[in-house]
Design a protein around this motif. Structure first.
Motif, PDB file in Angstrom:
ATOM      1  N   GLU A 105      -5.823  16.135   1.893  1.00  0.00           N
ATOM      2  CA  GLU A 105      -6.687  15.240   1.118  1.00  0.00           C
ATOM      3  C   GLU A 105      -7.007  13.993   1.950  1.00  0.00           C
ATOM      4  O   GLU A 105      -6.110  13.292   2.410  1.00  0.00           O
ATOM      5  CB  GLU A 105      -5.957  14.849  -0.166  1.00  0.00           C
ATOM      6  N   ARG A 106      -8.275  13.695   2.125  1.00  0.00           N
ATOM      7  CA  ARG A 106      -8.710  12.554   2.954  1.00  0.00           C
ATOM      8  C   ARG A 106      -9.483  11.562   2.090  1.00  0.00           C
ATOM      9  O   ARG A 106     -10.469  11.928   1.450  1.00  0.00           O
ATOM     10  CB  ARG A 106      -9.563  13.046   4.129  1.00  0.00           C
ATOM     11  N   THR A 107      -9.002  10.327   2.076  1.00  0.00           N
ATOM     12  CA  THR A 107      -9.641   9.277   1.293  1.00  0.00           C
ATOM     13  C   THR A 107      -9.682   8.002   2.131  1.00  0.00           C
ATOM     14  O   THR A 107      -9.135   7.941   3.230  1.00  0.00           O
ATOM     15  CB  THR A 107      -8.872   9.005  -0.009  1.00  0.00           C
ATOM     16  N   GLU A 108     -10.339   6.976   1.593  1.00  0.00           N
ATOM     17  CA  GLU A 108     -10.344   5.669   2.236  1.00  0.00           C
ATOM     18  C   GLU A 108     -10.518   4.598   1.178  1.00  0.00           C
ATOM     19  O   GLU A 108     -10.963   4.861   0.067  1.00  0.00           O
ATOM     20  CB  GLU A 108     -11.444   5.563   3.289  1.00  0.00           C
ATOM     21  N   MET A 109     -10.108   3.392   1.523  1.00  0.00           N
ATOM     22  CA  MET A 109     -10.303   2.262   0.625  1.00  0.00           C
ATOM     23  C   MET A 109     -10.427   0.984   1.444  1.00  0.00           C
ATOM     24  O   MET A 109     -10.012   0.924   2.612  1.00  0.00           O
ATOM     25  CB  MET A 109      -9.163   2.152  -0.389  1.00  0.00           C
TER      26      MET A 109
ATOM     27  N   LEU B  95       0.825  -1.208   0.000  1.00  0.00           N
ATOM     28  CA  LEU B  95       0.000   0.000   0.000  1.00  0.00           C
ATOM     29  C   LEU B  95       0.858   1.257   0.000  1.00  0.00           C
ATOM     30  O   LEU B  95       0.631   2.183  -0.778  1.00  0.00           O
ATOM     31  CB  LEU B  95      -0.927   0.001   1.217  1.00  0.00           C
ATOM     32  N   LEU B  96       1.861   1.284   0.876  1.00  0.00           N
ATOM     33  CA  LEU B  96       2.686   2.484   0.984  1.00  0.00           C
ATOM     34  C   LEU B  96       3.493   2.721  -0.277  1.00  0.00           C
ATOM     35  O   LEU B  96       3.600   3.847  -0.765  1.00  0.00           O
ATOM     36  CB  LEU B  96       3.607   2.373   2.199  1.00  0.00           C
ATOM     37  N   GLY B  97       4.065   1.648  -0.823  1.00  0.00           N
ATOM     38  CA  GLY B  97       4.866   1.790  -2.029  1.00  0.00           C
ATOM     39  C   GLY B  97       4.068   2.287  -3.218  1.00  0.00           C
ATOM     40  O   GLY B  97       4.591   2.998  -4.080  1.00  0.00           O
ATOM     41  N   ALA B  98       2.796   1.918  -3.268  1.00  0.00           N
ATOM     42  CA  ALA B  98       1.938   2.346  -4.374  1.00  0.00           C
ATOM     43  C   ALA B  98       1.343   3.728  -4.147  1.00  0.00           C
ATOM     44  O   ALA B  98       1.001   4.425  -5.102  1.00  0.00           O
ATOM     45  CB  ALA B  98       0.811   1.321  -4.577  1.00  0.00           C
ATOM     46  N   TRP B  99       1.193   4.138  -2.877  1.00  0.00           N
ATOM     47  CA  TRP B  99       0.497   5.381  -2.526  1.00  0.00           C
ATOM     48  C   TRP B  99       1.423   6.575  -2.361  1.00  0.00           C
ATOM     49  O   TRP B  99       1.067   7.716  -2.678  1.00  0.00           O
ATOM     50  CB  TRP B  99      -0.272   5.151  -1.232  1.00  0.00           C
ATOM     51  N   ALA B 100       2.629   6.340  -1.859  1.00  0.00           N
ATOM     52  CA  ALA B 100       3.547   7.438  -1.539  1.00  0.00           C
ATOM     53  C   ALA B 100       3.945   8.214  -2.787  1.00  0.00           C
ATOM     54  O   ALA B 100       4.118   7.640  -3.870  1.00  0.00           O
ATOM     55  CB  ALA B 100       4.800   6.891  -0.861  1.00  0.00           C
TER      56      ALA B 100
ATOM     57  N   TYR C 174      -8.479   0.115  -4.279  1.00  0.00           N
ATOM     58  CA  TYR C 174      -7.291  -0.681  -3.951  1.00  0.00           C
ATOM     59  C   TYR C 174      -6.723  -1.340  -5.208  1.00  0.00           C
ATOM     60  O   TYR C 174      -5.505  -1.331  -5.438  1.00  0.00           O
ATOM     61  CB  TYR C 174      -7.649  -1.741  -2.913  1.00  0.00           C
ATOM     62  N   THR C 175      -7.591  -1.900  -6.021  1.00  0.00           N
ATOM     63  CA  THR C 175      -7.155  -2.562  -7.248  1.00  0.00           C
ATOM     64  C   THR C 175      -6.456  -1.589  -8.178  1.00  0.00           C
ATOM     65  O   THR C 175      -5.406  -1.898  -8.764  1.00  0.00           O
ATOM     66  CB  THR C 175      -8.350  -3.209  -7.958  1.00  0.00           C
ATOM     67  N   MET C 176      -7.025  -0.399  -8.326  1.00  0.00           N
ATOM     68  CA  MET C 176      -6.430   0.608  -9.194  1.00  0.00           C
ATOM     69  C   MET C 176      -5.070   1.058  -8.664  1.00  0.00           C
ATOM     70  O   MET C 176      -4.128   1.284  -9.431  1.00  0.00           O
ATOM     71  CB  MET C 176      -7.367   1.805  -9.322  1.00  0.00           C
ATOM     72  N   LEU C 177      -4.954   1.182  -7.340  1.00  0.00           N
ATOM     73  CA  LEU C 177      -3.711   1.649  -6.730  1.00  0.00           C
ATOM     74  C   LEU C 177      -2.583   0.650  -6.918  1.00  0.00           C
ATOM     75  O   LEU C 177      -1.437   1.031  -7.181  1.00  0.00           O
ATOM     76  CB  LEU C 177      -3.930   1.923  -5.240  1.00  0.00           C
ATOM     77  N   THR C 178      -2.876  -0.632  -6.779  1.00  0.00           N
ATOM     78  CA  THR C 178      -1.831  -1.663  -6.727  1.00  0.00           C
ATOM     79  C   THR C 178      -1.727  -2.508  -7.989  1.00  0.00           C
ATOM     80  O   THR C 178      -0.889  -3.420  -8.038  1.00  0.00           O
ATOM     81  CB  THR C 178      -2.084  -2.596  -5.535  1.00  0.00           C
ATOM     82  N   ARG C 179      -2.503  -2.223  -9.024  1.00  0.00           N
ATOM     83  CA  ARG C 179      -2.602  -3.134 -10.161  1.00  0.00           C
ATOM     84  C   ARG C 179      -1.281  -3.338 -10.908  1.00  0.00           C
ATOM     85  O   ARG C 179      -1.069  -4.390 -11.525  1.00  0.00           O
ATOM     86  CB  ARG C 179      -3.665  -2.623 -11.136  1.00  0.00           C
ATOM     87  N   ASP C 180      -0.391  -2.369 -10.855  1.00  0.00           N
ATOM     88  CA  ASP C 180       0.882  -2.498 -11.579  1.00  0.00           C
ATOM     89  C   ASP C 180       1.896  -3.379 -10.864  1.00  0.00           C
ATOM     90  O   ASP C 180       2.982  -3.620 -11.408  1.00  0.00           O
ATOM     91  CB  ASP C 180       1.505  -1.122 -11.818  1.00  0.00           C
ATOM     92  N   PHE C 181       1.563  -3.869  -9.674  1.00  0.00           N
ATOM     93  CA  PHE C 181       2.559  -4.561  -8.861  1.00  0.00           C
ATOM     94  C   PHE C 181       2.218  -6.009  -8.537  1.00  0.00           C
ATOM     95  O   PHE C 181       3.030  -6.702  -7.943  1.00  0.00           O
ATOM     96  CB  PHE C 181       2.780  -3.784  -7.553  1.00  0.00           C
ATOM     97  N   TYR C 182       1.040  -6.460  -8.903  1.00  0.00           N
ATOM     98  CA  TYR C 182       0.668  -7.849  -8.648  1.00  0.00           C
ATOM     99  C   TYR C 182       0.633  -8.641  -9.939  1.00  0.00           C
ATOM    100  O   TYR C 182       0.216  -8.140 -10.985  1.00  0.00           O
ATOM    101  CB  TYR C 182      -0.717  -7.918  -7.998  1.00  0.00           C
ATOM    102  N   LEU C 183       1.055  -9.917  -9.863  1.00  0.00           N
ATOM    103  CA  LEU C 183       0.923 -10.803 -10.993  1.00  0.00           C
ATOM    104  C   LEU C 183      -0.544 -11.135 -11.218  1.00  0.00           C
ATOM    105  O   LEU C 183      -1.315 -11.221 -10.289  1.00  0.00           O
ATOM    106  CB  LEU C 183       1.709 -12.099 -10.738  1.00  0.00           C
TER     107      LEU C 183
END
Length: 221
Positions: A201-205, A24-29, A212-221
């Motif tokens: 900016e305040r968000t949640e997932m 999460l952090l690696g994809a969000w930061a 979540y899928t959109m945030l991390t999609r480039d990093f999962y097989l």
């Protein structure tokens, strides 16, 4: 493209695993030309930053020798070896000639709990080697005036982290609440801080939802 299965931990080198917090952090930061990963562990966050910011360089810093060896191994196996520098040392004493555009940390968070029998696990999970206060002081010293610090913390440690950040002069710039299920309270918070006041900016997932899928999609097989 960097994918996690290329960087699964070799158990004989390091007992730490790739976890959801780091993903999460690696994809969000937010990153930049110069980035610092404090407490790099296995190097996953540093590698994610290198993949996301193709013109940027990353310094992966950890106090633990085993973690540094594992990160160095993973970096060497990646396409980003020429842009990720692995350094062993404590951020409290770390010096660099230039400040960073972005600092990222998945810090030790157990403050009041009992230590585990494994010393390496203690370093990774307990805040004895890097308190929130020390993290914030180091980040303030090493971050550019317009840079951003990003961290991930359990929900019950959020206030401690925010208090220490505010004490050294940081202002919250982004907050993202992470739920394990839509009907449950947040279990983690992604927090970002800057040196000057700005709109927060305040968000949640929820794990597995569209955000979540959109945030991390480039990093999962």
């Amino acid at each position: 493209m960097f994918q996690f299965k290329q960087f699964i931990i070799e158990q004989d080198l390091c007992a730490m695993k790739v976890g959801t917090d780091g993903v999460l952090l690696g994809a969000w930061a937010r990153g930049g030309d110069r980035m610092l990963d404090v407490g790099c562990g296995t190097g996953v966050i540093a590698l994610m930053l290198a993949q996301r910011y193709l013109r940027g360089g990353v310094t992966a810093l950890d106090i633990d020798e085993g973690a540094v060896r594992q990160t160095a191994h993973n970096v060497a196996q990646s396409p980003f070896a020429d842009r990720v520098e692995v350094v062993q040392g404590a951020v409290q004493a770390f010096e660099n000639s230039d400040c960073y555009d972005a600092i990222v940390s998945n810090p030790p968070f157990f403050v009041d709990s009992l230590n585990a029998p494994d010393p390496q696990r203690n370093i990774a999970r307990h805040a004895e080697t890097l308190s929130y206060k020390e993290l914030m002081q180091a980040a303030w010293r090493l971050l550019k005036e317009d840079g951003e610090l990003s961290v991930v913390v359990p929900f019950d440690y959020r206030k401690r982290m925010e208090d220490e950040a505010i004490f050294v002069g940081f202002f919250p710039s982004r907050v993202c609440a992470i739920r394990t299920a839509a009907h449950k309270v947040p279990k983690r918070f992604l927090l970002a801080f800057r040196k000057h006041p700005s709109y927060c900016e305040r968000t949640e997932m929820t794990l597995g939802d569209e955000a979540y899928t959109m945030l991390t999609r480039d990093f999962y097989l």
